[in-house]
Design a protein around this motif. Structure first.
Motif, PDB file in Angstrom:
ATOM      1  N   THR A 115      17.453 -11.391  15.392  1.00 29.66           N
ATOM      2  CA  THR A 115      18.341 -11.893  16.450  1.00 29.66           C
ATOM      3  C   THR A 115      18.706 -13.374  16.355  1.00 29.66           C
ATOM      4  O   THR A 115      19.592 -13.820  17.069  1.00 29.66           O
ATOM      5  N   ASP A 139      19.814  -7.109  14.284  1.00 28.81           N
ATOM      6  CA  ASP A 139      19.831  -6.156  15.393  1.00 28.81           C
ATOM      7  C   ASP A 139      21.290  -5.820  15.700  1.00 28.81           C
ATOM      8  O   ASP A 139      22.000  -6.592  16.350  1.00 28.81           O
ATOM      9  N   SER A 142      22.546  -5.655  19.455  1.00 26.13           N
ATOM     10  CA  SER A 142      22.720  -6.989  20.052  1.00 26.13           C
ATOM     11  C   SER A 142      23.940  -7.694  19.468  1.00 26.13           C
ATOM     12  O   SER A 142      24.669  -8.385  20.187  1.00 26.13           O
TER      13      SER A 142
END
Length: 333
Positions: A115, A139, A142
């Motif tokens: 992230t 990710d 996200s």
């Protein structure tokens, strides 16, 4: 007499002006022109950048070499950057932000966590910059929520890497026994995948018992301490799988310190040069070698293809995976 004096003065002034002008022309002729930057040094020509995790690890140093060699083959220039260490998540994001400001057409990133670069990738996309995901998977959910996308994901199948390491230990323990895993940093995608693969293989094998799986954060000293503790608590321990070679070398030192070299198998991951030399010296049992040069080369090829094609960015699309195989490096004889 006054007229003659005025005439002399006038001639003197005129001659002085001619002399000054001539001197000025000579100075201009002698003054060197401003140096021009050679065409191949023009930073505007560099359209590609790659941000790696760190160059202190042999794996990433080899990847840098692979990228540079591929750039030469393709006739392009690429700038390569790296974080100070594998904890420097904010520093790596700043590198990406600086790259966005420089206006590259495509940037490859090997994020330190799934992230830490998401906001930077979304910002790059907004500027029309393609981003390639290397080794450590971002990710994707996200990233999608942040409005970002990547054009591909080049990596080794890390679940299979972990499986290969564990299966090699199983194949060498004819009478079975207790085994352990030394993990990487908690939450790190590649480390978690290797751990999962090793756990799956150990649990499927009836002859071995997985007695522990503990993190050592990719660190050699932490791995040494973890392995030393495991050896003390579990004197019948027969094999240790480590999720990278740095930790494997630390675990190997703990085995040597305990006087159990050759009695406890230690298998690492990555195929780092120091690990390979240790295998050749019949100390480290084996390493599951990746091909970081090819991972880097494949990433750059994908970036070049996308820039040339000029395809639109699709944040809802799952990026294609570009797999690079792994192999066992074991002791001879």
């Amino acid at each position: 007499m006054k007229k003659l004096l005025s005439l002399v003065l006038a001639c003197t002034v005129v001659l002085s002006l001619f002399a000054f002008a001539a001197c000025g022309k000579e100075e201009m002729a002698q003054k060197p022109s401003m140096p021009t930057m050679p065409e191949d040094m023009n930073p505007k020509k560099t359209e590609y950048a790659v941000i790696l995790k760190t160059l202190s690890n042999d794996f990433w140093a080899k990847m840098k070499t692979g990228i540079e060699e591929e750039a030469k083959k393709q006739g392009v220039k690429v700038d390569i950057f790296a974080a100070n260490n594998e904890e420097d998540t904010e520093g790596q994001l700043r590198i990406l932000e600086n790259c966005i400001a420089k206006g590259y057409k495509a940037i490859g990133v090997a994020p330190l966590s799934p992230t830490n670069l998401i906001n930077g990738i979304a910002a790059a996309n907004q500027k029309g910059i393609y981003v390639m995901n290397i080794d450590e998977k971002i990710d994707m959910e996200s990233l999608k929520n942040a409005g970002g996308s990547v054009i591909g994901f080049a990596t080794t199948d890390n679940v299979k890497v972990g499986e290969k390491g564990a299966e090699y230990i199983i194949s060498k323990l004819k009478d079975g026994g207790e085994v352990a895993i030394i993990e990487g940093k908690a939450g790190n995608a590649s480390g978690e995948a290797r751990k999962q693969g090793a756990e799956n293989a150990f649990k499927k094998a009836n002859a071995v018992t997985l007695i522990a799986s503990q993190p050592a954060d990719w660190d050699r000293q932490k791995a040494l301490d973890t392995a030393a503790s495991l050896l003390q608590k579990h004197p019948n321990l027969k094999g240790i799988y480590c999720c990278n070679d740095t930790m494997a070398l630390g675990a190997l030192q703990a085995v040597k310190n305990a006087g159990k070299l050759g009695k406890v198998l230690v298998v690492g991951t990555d195929g780092a040069e120091e690990a390979i030399q240790s295998v050749k010296a019949k100390e480290l049992t084996a390493t599951v070698a990746q091909d970081p040069k090819e991972i880097g080369a494949a990433s750059l090829r994908r970036m070049i293809e996308e820039v040339k094609a000029g395809n639109p960015m699709d944040k809802g699309k799952e990026p294609p995976m570009i797999p690079v195989d792994s192999y066992i490096v074991e002791q001879e004889g």
